[in-house]
Design a protein around this motif. Structure first.
Motif, PDB file in Angstrom:
ATOM      1  N   ASP A   1      -0.035 -12.502   8.523  1.00  0.00           N
ATOM      2  CA  ASP A   1      -1.222 -12.684   7.695  1.00  0.00           C
ATOM      3  C   ASP A   1      -2.434 -12.248   8.514  1.00  0.00           C
ATOM      4  O   ASP A   1      -2.652 -12.757   9.611  1.00  0.00           O
ATOM      5  CB  ASP A   1      -1.332 -14.160   7.291  1.00  0.00           C
ATOM      6  N   VAL A   2      -3.245 -11.324   7.993  1.00  0.00           N
ATOM      7  CA  VAL A   2      -4.366 -10.798   8.764  1.00  0.00           C
ATOM      8  C   VAL A   2      -5.465 -11.831   8.978  1.00  0.00           C
ATOM      9  O   VAL A   2      -6.245 -11.702   9.916  1.00  0.00           O
ATOM     10  CB  VAL A   2      -4.948  -9.516   8.122  1.00  0.00           C
TER      11      VAL A   2
ATOM     12  N   PHE B   1       6.046  -9.243   9.276  1.00  0.00           N
ATOM     13  CA  PHE B   1       4.681  -9.129   8.770  1.00  0.00           C
ATOM     14  C   PHE B   1       3.884 -10.315   9.272  1.00  0.00           C
ATOM     15  O   PHE B   1       4.459 -11.351   9.623  1.00  0.00           O
ATOM     16  CB  PHE B   1       4.663  -9.125   7.230  1.00  0.00           C
TER      17      PHE B   1
ATOM     18  N   THR C   1       0.849  -1.181   0.000  1.00  0.00           N
ATOM     19  CA  THR C   1       0.000   0.000   0.000  1.00  0.00           C
ATOM     20  C   THR C   1       0.891   1.240   0.000  1.00  0.00           C
ATOM     21  O   THR C   1       2.106   1.140   0.171  1.00  0.00           O
ATOM     22  CB  THR C   1      -0.911   0.029   1.245  1.00  0.00           C
TER      23      THR C   1
ATOM     24  N   ARG D   1       0.227  -7.726   7.080  1.00  0.00           N
ATOM     25  CA  ARG D   1       0.339  -6.437   7.759  1.00  0.00           C
ATOM     26  C   ARG D   1       1.649  -6.374   8.524  1.00  0.00           C
ATOM     27  O   ARG D   1       2.077  -7.344   9.141  1.00  0.00           O
ATOM     28  CB  ARG D   1      -0.836  -6.256   8.715  1.00  0.00           C
ATOM     29  N   ARG D   2       2.272  -5.200   8.491  1.00  0.00           N
ATOM     30  CA  ARG D   2       3.559  -5.005   9.170  1.00  0.00           C
ATOM     31  C   ARG D   2       3.391  -5.130  10.684  1.00  0.00           C
ATOM     32  O   ARG D   2       2.441  -4.611  11.266  1.00  0.00           O
ATOM     33  CB  ARG D   2       4.118  -3.626   8.830  1.00  0.00           C
TER      34      ARG D   2
ATOM     35  N   ARG E   1       2.554  -0.317   4.986  1.00  0.00           N
ATOM     36  CA  ARG E   1       2.194  -1.075   6.184  1.00  0.00           C
ATOM     37  C   ARG E   1       1.495  -2.393   5.862  1.00  0.00           C
ATOM     38  O   ARG E   1       1.407  -3.268   6.716  1.00  0.00           O
ATOM     39  CB  ARG E   1       1.287  -0.243   7.085  1.00  0.00           C
ATOM     40  N   THR E   2       0.959  -2.505   4.662  1.00  0.00           N
ATOM     41  CA  THR E   2       0.234  -3.701   4.251  1.00  0.00           C
ATOM     42  C   THR E   2       0.784  -4.162   2.913  1.00  0.00           C
ATOM     43  O   THR E   2       1.094  -3.347   2.050  1.00  0.00           O
ATOM     44  CB  THR E   2      -1.280  -3.413   4.143  1.00  0.00           C
TER      45      THR E   2
ATOM     46  N   ASP F   1       0.535  -7.397  -0.244  1.00  0.00           N
ATOM     47  CA  ASP F   1      -0.210  -8.501  -0.835  1.00  0.00           C
ATOM     48  C   ASP F   1       0.803  -9.445  -1.474  1.00  0.00           C
ATOM     49  O   ASP F   1       1.638  -9.018  -2.276  1.00  0.00           O
ATOM     50  CB  ASP F   1      -1.199  -7.984  -1.877  1.00  0.00           C
TER      51      ASP F   1
ATOM     52  N   THR G   1      -3.074 -11.129   2.514  1.00  0.00           N
ATOM     53  CA  THR G   1      -2.880  -9.764   2.985  1.00  0.00           C
ATOM     54  C   THR G   1      -1.995  -9.833   4.214  1.00  0.00           C
ATOM     55  O   THR G   1      -2.349 -10.448   5.218  1.00  0.00           O
ATOM     56  CB  THR G   1      -4.222  -9.100   3.322  1.00  0.00           C
TER      57      THR G   1
END
Length: 110
Positions: free
Chosen positions: A59-60, A57, A29, A43-44, A33-34, A36, A41
């Motif tokens: 995985d959300v 990171f 992004t 996230r940091r 911070r995010t 793919d 997805t």
């Protein structure tokens, strides 16, 4: 959105640097911070939000930890074990050129 060819390693469920790893295209992004990667997805990790110190990171959806970093020409991407990452077909030519001395796309100036 910025794209980078990155070294990605799954950390959750494996001994130090023993998880599966890839060289692939990661889309970030605008805030970085995010990310793919392979339909996931990521996230940091910030502060103490994630208990696994070895991941930067997560995985959300599954909360699995991942390590993302720029690839190294000497192929020592993981710190303690030297395993060969799977190189995604869509980045193979660019990665091979990088190993031969060319800059990575988007990293021409460093």
């Amino acid at each position: 959105m910025p794209e980078r060819i990155m070294f990605v390693q799954l950390k959750t469920g494996y001994d130090t640097d023993a998880g599966p790893c890839w060289i692939g295209r990661v889309t970030f992004t605008k805030t970085w911070r995010t990310a793919d990667f392979h339909g996931r997805t990521l996230r940091r990790v910030t502060g103490t939000a994630y208990a696994n110190f070895d991941a930067n990171f997560y995985d959300v959806e599954t909360n699995e930890g991942y390590w993302l970093s720029g690839p190294k020409r000497d192929r020592t991407d993981s710190r303690y074990r030297h395993q060969t990452p799977v190189v995604d077909d869509d980045v193979r030519a660019e990665y091979d050129a990088f190993l031969a001395g060319a800059p990575l796309p988007g990293r021409e100036r460093g």
